[in-house]
Design an enzyme around this catalytic site. Structure first.
Site, short mmCIF file in Angstrom:
data_model
loop_
_atom_site.label_atom_id
_atom_site.label_comp_id
_atom_site.label_asym_id
_atom_site.label_seq_id
_atom_site.Cartn_x
_atom_site.Cartn_y
_atom_site.Cartn_z
N CYS A 9 -6.59 6.57 5.16
CA CYS A 9 -5.42 7.39 6.14
C CYS A 9 -6.66 8.61 6.69
CB CYS A 9 -4.29 6.95 5.93
SG CYS A 9 -3.53 7.05 7.69
N GLN B 244 0.74 -1.40 -0.29
CA GLN B 244 0.04 0.50 -0.62
C GLN B 244 0.73 0.92 0.10
OE1 GLN B 244 -1.91 2.08 3.38
NE2 GLN B 244 -4.03 1.44 2.41
#
Ligand SMILES: Cc1cc2nc3c(=O)[nH]c(=O)nc-3n(C[C@H](O)[C@H](O)[C@H](O)COP(=O)(O)O)c2cc1C
Length: 364
Positions: free
Chosen positions: A123, A93
């Site tokens: 995030c 990622q």
């Protein structure tokens, strides 16, 4: 050892036919349709290697890796992107806000063995959002399109995007963002039902995932509070998603993906003896010790892990508190060994007790 197949013949699978056996991302077949979520300082190489040895997980994923650091060869960051040979297939990622850097980082990820490149658009961490990365991207649809297009053009492996329902309650725009990802060539999207503002609270609402599922042709992976077999089924049933992604629940119980995979396949749950839980934790402590340069660093990592791993164990809270106060790894090892020695008599080997996870969890 993968126990998924071993007992297939002895069980009826017919009533489970509605659950997917695999997930298709581009040309890549991922089976079972149970994925490990990326989690900073939890889903490190040591954990993922041990999880793979248990089985039940179709795709593992690194922690988030900063694109700018990856392309500048920052050693600590490059280490976060390392994969174990047992992780086939695995995703790396990446996060960032510059399309060119994300494209370059995606190429590096493939060089490092990534079978899937996952783009972080979920995030909520201040350090990431402050630089307009992570979930902040969801407020900038044009930039989302540019990043996905750049990454798509840079690599031939499947590209996925992990997002939330939206940035906050007022902008729950996952459908809009997911459509852009699809149009720009993404092979799948993961949707966590919370917004950034929810943090880990909020009332369970899988609606945003179902909405994205209805709007897209590419597969949708459902994420958020899958913490046992029932909540995995609920995710499939209520959203129509093609796969589930498991985060904190897999740290608390690394046998959770296998429990879910077996359930989806119509197999009986795995039998997990306390010795196996002990062996996992001791192997984890050994693995972390071997990878960290300082005992201080290793201890911090292990304490964070234990905040999850000890949940739901009888006496887990007392063990957790003792480990938090431990000053060296020898003490941790002794505490763990003694705990499981005494637990063996008292504990029936279950592992689905629902002591809440850090951040809270919305369970059925
Ligand atoms: C400690 C921690 C670290 C995380 N780090 C990441 C990350 O690096 N990248 C990411 O996309 N999501 C990250 N997440 C979010 C998880 O991938 C997942 O979306 C979230 O925990 C919800 O799933 P769960 O309820 O199964 O835990 C993190 C979550 C936690 C608790």
């Amino acid at each position: 050892m993968d126990e998924t197949a071993s007992t297939a013949a002895s069980y009826h699978a017919s009533h489970h036919a509605s659950y997917p056996a695999s997930l298709r991302l581009g040309a890549l077949e991922i089976a079972p349709a149970v994925l490990l979520a990326p989690m900073e300082s939890l889903t490190d190489l040591t954990f993922r290697r041990l999880l793979r040895a248990i089985g039940g997980v179709g795709l593992t994923c690194t922690e988030f890796v900063a694109s700018e650091a990856l392309i500048r060869d920052v050693p600590r960051v490059e280490e976060m992107a390392l994969l174990d040979p047992s992780e086939k297939p695995a995703a790396i990622q990446i996060y960032g806000k510059k399309p060119a850097s994300m494209a370059e980082a995606a190429r590096r990820a493939v060089d490092l063995g990534a079978a899937v490149v996952d783009i972080n658009m979920g995030c909520p961490a201040r350090k990431v959002v402050a630089h307009s990365g992570g979930v902040a991207l969801m407020r900038d649809p044009a930039l989302v399109g540019a990043i996905v297009a750049a990454v798509r053009a840079a690599v031939s492996v499947p590209v996925t995007v992990k997002m939330r329902a939206g940035f906050d309650a007022a902008s729950r725009n996952a459908v809009q963002i997911a459509r852009i990802c699809e149009d720009e060539g993404a092979d799948g999207v993961t949707v966590h039902w919370r917004t950034r503002v929810d943090g880990f609270a909020g009332t369970l609402d899988l609606g945003p995932i179902a909405d994205v599922r209805s709007a897209l042709r590419i597969p949708v992976i459902g994420n958020g509070d899958v913490c046992d077999v029932a909540s995995a089924r609920r995710m499939f049933d209520q959203t129509g998603c093609q796969a589930v992604m498991v985060g904190r629940g897999a740290i608390r119980d690394p046998f959770l993906p296998l429990r879910i995979a077996n359930d989806l396949a119509g197999l009986p749950p795995p039998v997990v003896e306390p010795e196996r839980r002990l062996a996992f934790l001791l192997d984890y402590v050994d693995g972390i010790q071997a990878r960290f340069r300082t005992e201080f660093g290793a201890l911090g990592r292990i304490k964070k892990f234990c905040a999850y791993y000890t949940r739901g164990l009888p006496g887990g809270k007392a063990l957790r508190e003792k480990i938090f106060h431990a000053q060296d790894l020898g003490v941790v090892r002794d505490l763990v060994a003694a705990f499981f020695e005494s637990a063996q008599n008292a504990w029936d080997g279950g592992g689905e007790a629902m002591e809440p996870l850090p951040g809270g969890v919305v369970c059925p």
